[in-house]
Design a protein around this motif. Structure first.
Motif, mmCIF file in Angstrom:
data_model
loop_
_atom_site.group_PDB
_atom_site.id
_atom_site.type_symbol
_atom_site.label_atom_id
_atom_site.label_comp_id
_atom_site.label_asym_id
_atom_site.label_seq_id
_atom_site.Cartn_x
_atom_site.Cartn_y
_atom_site.Cartn_z
ATOM 1 N N SER A 78 0.820 -1.219 0.000
ATOM 2 C CA SER A 78 0.000 0.000 0.000
ATOM 3 C C SER A 78 0.850 1.264 0.000
ATOM 4 O O SER A 78 0.363 2.347 -0.325
ATOM 5 N N ASN A 79 2.118 1.141 0.389
ATOM 6 C CA ASN A 79 3.008 2.302 0.364
ATOM 7 C C ASN A 79 3.313 2.760 -1.066
ATOM 8 O O ASN A 79 3.741 3.885 -1.284
ATOM 9 N N ASN A 80 3.074 1.852 -1.998
ATOM 10 C CA ASN A 80 3.196 2.197 -3.416
ATOM 11 C C ASN A 80 1.842 2.725 -3.873
ATOM 12 O O ASN A 80 0.898 1.977 -4.070
ATOM 13 N N LYS A 81 1.722 4.016 -4.040
ATOM 14 C CA LYS A 81 0.425 4.649 -4.300
ATOM 15 C C LYS A 81 -0.219 4.180 -5.605
ATOM 16 O O LYS A 81 -1.425 4.333 -5.796
ATOM 17 N N SER A 82 0.570 3.607 -6.491
ATOM 18 C CA SER A 82 0.015 3.160 -7.771
ATOM 19 C C SER A 82 -0.604 1.760 -7.670
ATOM 20 O O SER A 82 -1.168 1.257 -8.637
ATOM 21 N N PHE A 83 -0.512 1.157 -6.482
ATOM 22 C CA PHE A 83 -1.010 -0.205 -6.305
ATOM 23 C C PHE A 83 -2.184 -0.167 -5.338
ATOM 24 O O PHE A 83 -2.021 0.093 -4.147
ATOM 25 N N GLU A 84 -3.392 -0.419 -5.825
ATOM 26 C CA GLU A 84 -4.609 -0.352 -5.019
ATOM 27 C C GLU A 84 -4.837 -1.677 -4.287
ATOM 28 O O GLU A 84 -4.881 -2.745 -4.908
ATOM 29 N N VAL A 85 -4.968 -1.622 -2.961
ATOM 30 C CA VAL A 85 -5.075 -2.851 -2.175
ATOM 31 C C VAL A 85 -6.376 -2.949 -1.379
ATOM 32 O O VAL A 85 -6.632 -3.984 -0.751
ATOM 33 N N SER A 86 -7.197 -1.905 -1.384
ATOM 34 C CA SER A 86 -8.374 -1.890 -0.513
ATOM 35 C C SER A 86 -9.283 -3.093 -0.732
ATOM 36 O O SER A 86 -9.723 -3.740 0.224
ATOM 37 N N ARG A 87 -9.578 -3.408 -1.978
ATOM 38 C CA ARG A 87 -10.463 -4.538 -2.257
ATOM 39 C C ARG A 87 -9.837 -5.859 -1.829
ATOM 40 O O ARG A 87 -10.527 -6.778 -1.362
ATOM 41 N N MET A 88 -8.526 -5.960 -1.971
ATOM 42 C CA MET A 88 -7.838 -7.174 -1.518
ATOM 43 C C MET A 88 -7.960 -7.328 -0.002
ATOM 44 O O MET A 88 -8.160 -8.432 0.514
ATOM 45 N N VAL A 89 -7.832 -6.213 0.708
ATOM 46 C CA VAL A 89 -7.967 -6.248 2.169
ATOM 47 C C VAL A 89 -9.370 -6.693 2.556
ATOM 48 O O VAL A 89 -9.556 -7.530 3.448
ATOM 49 N N ARG A 144 -1.036 6.328 6.960
ATOM 50 C CA ARG A 144 0.426 6.159 7.033
ATOM 51 C C ARG A 144 0.805 5.052 8.026
ATOM 52 O O ARG A 144 1.900 4.505 7.964
ATOM 53 N N ARG A 145 -0.108 4.722 8.952
ATOM 54 C CA ARG A 145 0.180 3.703 9.965
ATOM 55 C C ARG A 145 -0.403 2.341 9.613
ATOM 56 O O ARG A 145 -0.198 1.377 10.342
ATOM 57 N N GLY A 146 -1.130 2.295 8.513
ATOM 58 C CA GLY A 146 -1.709 1.014 8.119
ATOM 59 C C GLY A 146 -3.201 1.114 7.897
ATOM 60 O O GLY A 146 -3.775 2.204 7.881
ATOM 61 N N PHE A 147 -3.858 -0.024 7.735
ATOM 62 C CA PHE A 147 -5.279 -0.055 7.427
ATOM 63 C C PHE A 147 -6.089 0.343 8.664
ATOM 64 O O PHE A 147 -5.795 -0.075 9.781
ATOM 65 N N ALA A 148 -7.145 1.126 8.406
ATOM 66 C CA ALA A 148 -7.978 1.610 9.500
ATOM 67 C C ALA A 148 -9.441 1.545 9.095
ATOM 68 O O ALA A 148 -9.785 1.475 7.912
ATOM 69 N N VAL A 149 -10.303 1.547 10.104
ATOM 70 C CA VAL A 149 -11.752 1.643 9.900
ATOM 71 C C VAL A 149 -12.293 2.664 10.888
ATOM 72 O O VAL A 149 -11.642 2.992 11.892
ATOM 73 N N LYS A 150 -13.486 3.158 10.615
ATOM 74 C CA LYS A 150 -14.158 4.010 11.580
ATOM 75 C C LYS A 150 -14.414 3.214 12.857
ATOM 76 O O LYS A 150 -14.711 2.021 12.804
ATOM 77 N N ASN A 167 -1.759 -3.718 23.161
ATOM 78 C CA ASN A 167 -1.117 -2.430 22.886
ATOM 79 C C ASN A 167 -1.745 -1.651 21.732
ATOM 80 O O ASN A 167 -1.225 -0.613 21.333
ATOM 81 N N SER A 168 -2.876 -2.129 21.224
ATOM 82 C CA SER A 168 -3.562 -1.475 20.102
ATOM 83 C C SER A 168 -2.587 -1.148 18.959
ATOM 84 O O SER A 168 -2.518 -0.022 18.473
ATOM 85 N N LEU A 169 -1.836 -2.141 18.551
ATOM 86 C CA LEU A 169 -0.778 -1.902 17.572
ATOM 87 C C LEU A 169 -1.338 -1.648 16.176
ATOM 88 O O LEU A 169 -2.368 -2.180 15.767
ATOM 89 N N TRP A 170 -0.614 -0.821 15.440
ATOM 90 C CA TRP A 170 -0.910 -0.569 14.031
ATOM 91 C C TRP A 170 -0.018 -1.473 13.179
ATOM 92 O O TRP A 170 0.861 -2.172 13.695
ATOM 93 N N PHE A 171 -0.204 -1.417 11.880
ATOM 94 C CA PHE A 171 0.550 -2.264 10.974
ATOM 95 C C PHE A 171 2.018 -1.863 10.855
ATOM 96 O O PHE A 171 2.845 -2.655 10.416
ATOM 97 N N ASP A 172 2.348 -0.630 11.253
ATOM 98 C CA ASP A 172 3.731 -0.193 11.166
ATOM 99 C C ASP A 172 4.522 -0.512 12.439
ATOM 100 O O ASP A 172 5.676 -0.126 12.571
ATOM 101 N N GLU A 173 3.889 -1.239 13.376
ATOM 102 C CA GLU A 173 4.551 -1.600 14.632
ATOM 103 C C GLU A 173 4.790 -3.104 14.663
ATOM 104 O O GLU A 173 3.875 -3.896 14.409
ATOM 105 N N LEU A 174 5.991 -3.507 14.993
ATOM 106 C CA LEU A 174 6.331 -4.935 15.024
ATOM 107 C C LEU A 174 5.778 -5.585 16.280
ATOM 108 O O LEU A 174 5.505 -4.940 17.268
#
Length: 324
Positions: A112-123, A229-235, A317-324
């Motif tokens: 998803s960091n590559n803006k030309s690659f759409e991943v939302s539907r895959m998620v 910027r931190r990964g996939f999110a929802v409301k 820890n409510s981790l995001w996708f950018d946290e190991l």
């Protein structure tokens, strides 16, 4: 395989081997060495082999990422029979697929960091798959419970033992309403601890069931997935995830966006927790045969097992996708 051939394997309690029991593994890890057998037309053959994926007996895990689940240890050591082999293998495969799906979500975040690659539907497709798998595990678990319950002999002759439904829904829900614990206990004539188990997971199961049915039968889909910027999110109001009440308010982004990684981890952890709680609770009030391999445990070696080992930390820890 002839059962007397298993007596050549020193790790088994040979008194526990009979035609009714299925041997879960012929791989053993002892004192830093592997001991492995395979079944051939000429009998058991000892070979030099290491399991790439599957179960093995050991006192300690051979690798830090190998998984121990009391559910599989209990079944494999004490009660594994042909009648439950299909649902047991089904849950095992589902867990391996869950690990692979979690890994795919992490890879999709990297893409998803590559803006030309759409991943939302895959998620979204991965999420719908995970919800469906978690829901189906409950029915596979119920098949196992119903089959084991048939083998139980009650000491109280005044109690008429009843067959249990193979459907988890039919055990806990009637007319779309969750049954009370006392009703479950009396209706199926089961011990209090088992009725409590069903009551503990009924609401969570109902959430999975309703959402999965809406997707599979009514054309519904998940709400928007936000790429941050931190990964996939929802409301934080998005269902079914908001119903789990697991987000840490301090870790939310502006506009009430919350990490998708947390409720997904919770959903999987809760599903596996149902399997674990069943195995722990039923051993408290029913005596089963002794273990096949005393002093050993059944471990699970699988690809991407670290995804399972990380679930609790993600939730706590409510981790995001950018946290190991």
């Amino acid at each position: 395989m002839k059962f007397d051939q298993l007596k050549d394997i020193p790790f088994f309690d040979h008194r526990q081997i009979n035609s009714h029991r299925v041997i879960p593994s012929l791989f053993f890890y002892e004192s830093g060495s592997w001991h492995s057998w395979i079944s051939t037309q000429d009998g058991l053959l000892k070979i030099k082999a290491i399991p790439g994926e599957g179960t093995y007996f050991s006192k300690l895990p051979e690798h830090e990422d190998d998984i121990y689940l009391e559910f599989f240890n209990f079944l494999g050591q004490r009660v594994l029979r042909k009648e439950i082999l299909y649902p047991v293998n089904g849950i095992r495969n589902d867990i391996m697929n869950i690990c692979a799906s979690l890994r795919k979500l992490s890879l999709l975040y990297e893409f998803s960091n590559n803006k030309s690659f759409e991943v939302s539907r895959m998620v979204i497709t991965e999420l719908e798959y995970l919800i469906g798998v978690c829901r189906s595990i409950f029915d596979l678990l119920q098949e196992i419970i119903a089959a084991l319950w048939k083998t139980v002999v009650l000491t109280d002759e005044s109690v008429v033992k009843k067959n249990l439904h193979k459907s988890f829904r039919k055990m806990v829900i009637e007319n779309e309403q969750i049954l009370e614990q006392a009703v479950i206990k009396d209706r199926f004539a089961i011990p209090e601890a088992l009725a409590q188990f069903y009551c503990e997971y009924a609401e969570f199961f109902q959430i999975l069931r309703k959402f999965r049915d809406n997707i599979a039968h009514h054309g519904s889909s998940l709400d928007y997935i936000f790429l941050t910027r931190r990964g996939f999110a929802v409301k934080d109001t998005a269902k079914p995830f908001s119903l789990f009440n697991v987000w840490n308010e301090e870790h939310k982004l502006p506009n009430s966006l919350a990490s998708l990684r947390v409720p997904v981890a919770y959903m999987i952890r809760k599903t596996l927790g149902a399997c674990e709680d069943f195995a722990l609770s039923i051993q408290k009030f029913i005596r089963f045969p002794d273990e096949l391999a005393p002093d050993y445990k059944l471990f699970f070696k699988m690809s991407y097992s670290s995804e399972l080992l990380n679930l609790d930390r993600i939730i706590q820890n409510s981790l995001w996708f950018d946290e190991l």
